[in-house]
Enzyme design. Structure first.
Site, PDB file in Angstrom:
ATOM      1  CD1 TRP A 197      -8.059  -4.143   2.307  1.00  0.00           C
ATOM      2  CD2 TRP A 197     -10.003  -3.106   1.905  1.00  0.00           C
ATOM      3  NE1 TRP A 197      -7.870  -2.804   2.518  1.00  0.00           N
ATOM      4  CE2 TRP A 197      -9.044  -2.139   2.279  1.00  0.00           C
ATOM      5  CE3 TRP A 197     -11.287  -2.684   1.599  1.00  0.00           C
ATOM      6  CZ2 TRP A 197      -9.341  -0.780   2.357  1.00  0.00           C
ATOM      7  CZ3 TRP A 197     -11.589  -1.321   1.668  1.00  0.00           C
ATOM      8  CH2 TRP A 197     -10.628  -0.387   2.040  1.00  0.00           C
ATOM      9  CD  GLU A 216      -3.313   6.261   3.981  1.00  0.00           C
ATOM     10  OE1 GLU A 216      -3.840   5.228   4.413  1.00  0.00           O
ATOM     11  OE2 GLU A 216      -2.303   6.790   4.506  1.00  0.00           O
ATOM     12  CG  ASP A 246      -0.239   0.012   2.526  1.00  0.00           C
ATOM     13  OD1 ASP A 246       0.885  -0.513   2.598  1.00  0.00           O
ATOM     14  OD2 ASP A 246      -0.806   0.528   3.502  1.00  0.00           O
ATOM     15  NE  ARG A 264       1.140   4.148   6.712  1.00  0.00           N
ATOM     16  CZ  ARG A 264      -0.071   4.638   6.486  1.00  0.00           C
ATOM     17  NH1 ARG A 264      -0.241   5.927   6.313  1.00  0.00           N
ATOM     18  NH2 ARG A 264      -1.123   3.845   6.434  1.00  0.00           N
ATOM     19  CG  ASP A 265       3.872   2.355  10.926  1.00  0.00           C
ATOM     20  OD1 ASP A 265       3.281   2.847   9.943  1.00  0.00           O
ATOM     21  OD2 ASP A 265       3.423   2.389  12.084  1.00  0.00           O
ATOM     22  CD  GLU A 266      -0.343   0.546   6.893  1.00  0.00           C
ATOM     23  OE1 GLU A 266      -1.088  -0.376   6.533  1.00  0.00           O
ATOM     24  OE2 GLU A 266      -0.648   1.742   6.794  1.00  0.00           O
ATOM     25  CG  HIS A 307      -1.409   4.824   0.555  1.00  0.00           C
ATOM     26  ND1 HIS A 307      -0.328   4.934   1.392  1.00  0.00           N
ATOM     27  CD2 HIS A 307      -2.214   3.894   1.112  1.00  0.00           C
ATOM     28  CE1 HIS A 307      -0.493   4.105   2.428  1.00  0.00           C
ATOM     29  NE2 HIS A 307      -1.625   3.458   2.274  1.00  0.00           N
ATOM     30  CG  ASP A 361      -4.371  -0.032  -0.414  1.00  0.00           C
ATOM     31  OD1 ASP A 361      -4.117   1.162  -0.265  1.00  0.00           O
ATOM     32  OD2 ASP A 361      -4.875  -0.726   0.496  1.00  0.00           O
TER      33      ASP A 361
END
Length: 561
Positions: free
Chosen positions: A129, A344, A63, A67-69, A365, A76
Site C-alpha cells: 500500500w 474483489e 478501490d 459500496r461504503d468505501e 475492484h 489497489d
C-alpha cells in the site's frame, strides 16, 4: 456510484430503451491501449478491467465505486498502475494523485497512509500500500518518459524509503523490515481460514522485499535526476537489504524458507535469489502449483506478478493455463458468471449465483485486472525500457501459446503507435510489428532459427540480427515488420504426468498409454485423498504413478500429438 442495472418503478406504458441514455463519468483520460484475441472470454476479461478502471478513476483511484468505501486505497492504486498506464494516458491523473499522497505523507513523517486522501480510515506504513509512493511515479515515468513526475515526487519517494530505514534502524539495523502490521498478501487463498483476508505468506518477508524494491527505485530515480550522491546511498542500502534478505530467507543450499506461492513469485520477480538457486526456486513454484491442482493461491501481493514470473522463467504454458482457468479460482470464472467488471475476491459470487458469505466483498475492484499488464508485456511482448523511457527505446518479445490462435495489441504510446500481433496457424507463427517514428525496438522472435530468417534480416531498418538461445533477436528502427516461420518448438498441447488426469483419460492415445503402462501394473485408481475431492483429483496432475514408472510413462505421453 458504480451501477450495472437501473430499476424503473411506476412506469406507465411500454418501455423503449431509446428513451434512456446512460453516461459514464470518469476523469478525462485518453484511451491509448487495446488488445484483441481469438478467445471471447479473454476479450471480456480485458473489457472488465477497462470498465473497472473507468468506474474507479474519478479524480481519485478508488478501490470500488459502489459500496461504503470509495476511498483512494493506495495498495489497489499501486497494484493496477501498470495496467492503467497501458490502458489510458494516466500521466495527469497520477501526477495529481501522487501530489495528494505527498501532502498526506508529510503529516506522517514520511510514512504513507492506507488511503489518499485520508478519510475515516486509520492506518499507514503497510507494505505494498505505502509503496505506491515509489511504484506509481516510476510506472508513469517508464510509460511517459517525463522526468517531471520523478522530480515532483522525488522527496515523497525518498521520504518513504527513509521511513522504512528509520524503522529498520530503530530495531537493530538488520536491513530487513520486520516490524509493523501489514496487509501483505491480502485475500490470498492460502490463509488460515476460509473467507479470511490475510494470506499465508510471512508479512515481513513481503515487507522486506518491497523495502528492497522501493530502495532500488529511489536509487534509479536519483541517477536520472542527476543526484549522484543520493543514488550511491540508496544503491548501497538496496545492496545491504538484498544481502540480509538472502541470509534470512534462504538456506545455505539455496532453499527458500517461505514455502508459499507468493513467496516463490516474490523471490523470482525481485531477483532476490542466491547465485545458483534460481532453478530450485522455479521448481518450488511449480510444486506449489501442482499441489494446488494448478490453481492460483495468491492475493494482492503475488497475483500481479504471478503470470509475469511464469512467462519470464520458462513456464509460459502455465501462465496461459492460469489465464484460461474457467473454474474457481480463476479469471474466467467471473467472466462465465456474467461479470462485467473485476471482482474483489475470486468467489465474490458462488457457482449457484448467490453472493459469497464473506463480509468484505465487491463486484467492482480492479486490482486483479493487473493480469492485463501481463497480456501487454508477455502475451504481446510490449515492454518499456528504463534506458529509453516513454518508448523511445523498448522491447517487443511476444510469447504465444497454443491455447490462443490470435492476439493483437495497439498502444498509442508517448512515442507513437506501437503494434504487436501474432497468429498461430497450421503450425506456423506469423508476426506483425510496428515501431513508431524516431524510436527503436529490440524485437525477439520466440523459438526461431536464424538460418530461417537471414533474408528477413537484410530488410531496411533491421540490424544486429542474431541467435539468442532458442530465439532470434534484432534491433528495429521505425517501420512495419512481418515474419512467418515454423517454430523450433511444438506449439501444441504437450501431455505429461503434469497434465490433469481427466485430460489424459479423455484423449484416446494418452488413455491407451495409461491402460498399458499404469493400470495393468497397479490394477486400480488410487485416488482416495482426504485433502481433495474427486473432482479436484481428476483436474490435478497425475501424481500417483509409482516412481519406477514415472520416467517411462512421462516420456511416452510427451510423444503424443
Amino acid at each position: 456510484y458504480g451501477f450495472r442495472y437501473v430499476k424503473l418503478t411506476e412506469w406507465s406504458g411500454d418501455i423503449d430503451l431509446n428513451d434512456f441514455e446512460g453516461w459514464e463519468i470518469h476523469s478525462d483520460m485518453d484511451e491509448i491501449g487495446k488488445i484483441k484475441t481469438s478467445d471471447e472470454l479473454v476479450n471480456q476479461l480485458i473489457s472488465n478491467a477497462r470498465w473497472g478502471m473507468k468506474d474507479n478513476f474519478l479524480d481519485v483511484p478508488t478501490d470500488c465505486p459502489q459500496r461504503d468505501e470509495r476511498y483512494g486505497w493506495t495498495g489497489d492504486a499501486q497494484i493496477f498502475s501498470g495496467t492503467a498506464c497501458f490502458t489510458m494516458d494516466t500521466s495527469a491523473f497520477y501526477t495529481k494523485y501522487c501530489h495528494d499522497l505527498y501532502m498526506e505523507q508529510k503529516k506522517l513523517g514520511g510514512s504513507v497512509p492506507d488511503v489518499v486522501p485520508v478519510a475515516h480510515v486509520v492506518g499507514d506504513a503497510s507494505t505494498i500500500w505505502a509503496d505506491a509512493a515509489t511504484i506509481i511515479p516510476w510506472n508513469v515515468y517508464l510509460h511517459s518518459g517525463d522526468k517531471g513526475i520523478l522530480r515532483r515526487q522525488y522527496d515523497s519517494m525518498k521520504a518513504w524509503v527513509d521511513y522504512m530505514k528509520r524503522e529498520d534502524d530503530k530495531y537493530g539495523a538488520k536491513r530487513l523490515w520486520q516490524t509493523g502490521t501489514h496487509y501483505a498478501d491480502w485475500v490470498a487463498l492460502d490463509g488460515n481460514y476460509p473467507g479470511g483476508v490475510y494470506g499465508g505468506t510471512d508479512q515481513h518477508y513481503i515487507a522486506s522485499a518491497n523495502y528492497y524494491n522501493s530502495s532500488c527505485i529511489v536509487a534509479k530515480a536519483a541517477r536520472i535526476l542527476g543526484k549522484s550522491e543520493d543514488a550511491g546511498f540508496y544503491e548501497k542500502l538496496a545492496g545491504e537489504i538484498r544481502e540480509a534478505f538472502l541470509k534470512e530467507y534462504f538456506t545455505a543450499t539455496g532453499k527458500l524458507a517461505v514455502d508459499t506461492m507468493t513467496g516463490y513469485v516474490y523471490a523470482l520477480y525481485f531477483n532476490l535469489i542466491p547465485e545458483g538457486a534460481t532453478e530450485r526456486v522455479k521448481e518450488g513454484l511449480m510444486n506449489k502449483l501442482r499441489k494446488s491442482r494448478y490453481h492460483l493461491q495468491t492475493g494482492f501481493a503475488g497475483t500481479p506478478y504471478l503470470c509475469r514470473v511464469l512467462s519470464d522463467n520458462g513456464m509460459n504454458d502455465m501462465a496461459y493455463h492460469l489465464l484460461m482457468e474457467k473454474g474457481y479460482p480463476g479469471w474466467l470464472y467471473a467472466v462465465l458468471m456474467g461479470a462485467t467488471t473485476i471482482w474483489e475476491r475470486w468467489n465474490s459470487i458462488m457457482p449457484d449465483g448467490h453472493i459469497s458469505g464473506t463480509e468484505m466483498n465487491s463486484l467492482n475492484h480492479y486490482s486483479y485486472g493487473s493480469i492485463v499488464e501481463w497480456m501487454y508485456r508477455d502475451m504481446l511482448g510490449i515492454r518499456p525500457d528504463e534506458e529509453g523511457a516513454g518508448f523511445k527505446r523498448f522491447t517487443i518479445a511476444p510469447l504465444p501459446n497454443y491455447r490462443i490462435s490470435f492476439a493483437a495489441a495497439e498502444l498509442n504510446s508517448a512515442a507513437g503507435l506501437i503494434k504487436s500481433a501474432w497468429t498461430l496457424e497450421k503450425g506456423k507463427l506469423n508476426f506483425e510489428f510496428s515501431v513508431p517514428f524516431d524510436s527503436q525496438a529490440r524485437i525477439v522472435l520466440p523459438d526461431a532459427k536464424l538460418s530461417d530468417l537471414e533474408e528477413a534480416g537484410k530488410s531496411e531498418g533491421i540490424s544486429d540480427m542474431r541467435q539468442e538461445g532458442n530465439n532470434v533477436a534484432f534491433t528495429a528502427q521505425a517501420g512495419d515488420y512481418k515474419f512467418s516461420y515454423v517454430p523450433t518448438a511444438p506449439y501444441r498441447r504437450i501431455y505429461s504426468l503434469d497434465t490433469p488426469f481427466k485430460e489424459l483419460m479423455e484423449n484416446e492415445k494418452t488413455k491407451k498409454i495409461l491402460d498399458e503402462e499404469y493400470f495393468t501394473y497397479v490394477n486400480h485408481i488410487p485416488f482416495e485423498d482426504e485433502l481433495y475431492t474427486m473432482e479436484e483429483m481428476m483436474n490435478g496432475p497425475f501424481t500417483c504413478v509409482p516412481f519406477e514408472l514415472r520416467d517411462k510413462i512421462d516420456g511416452l505421453l510427451r510423444e503424443v500429438e
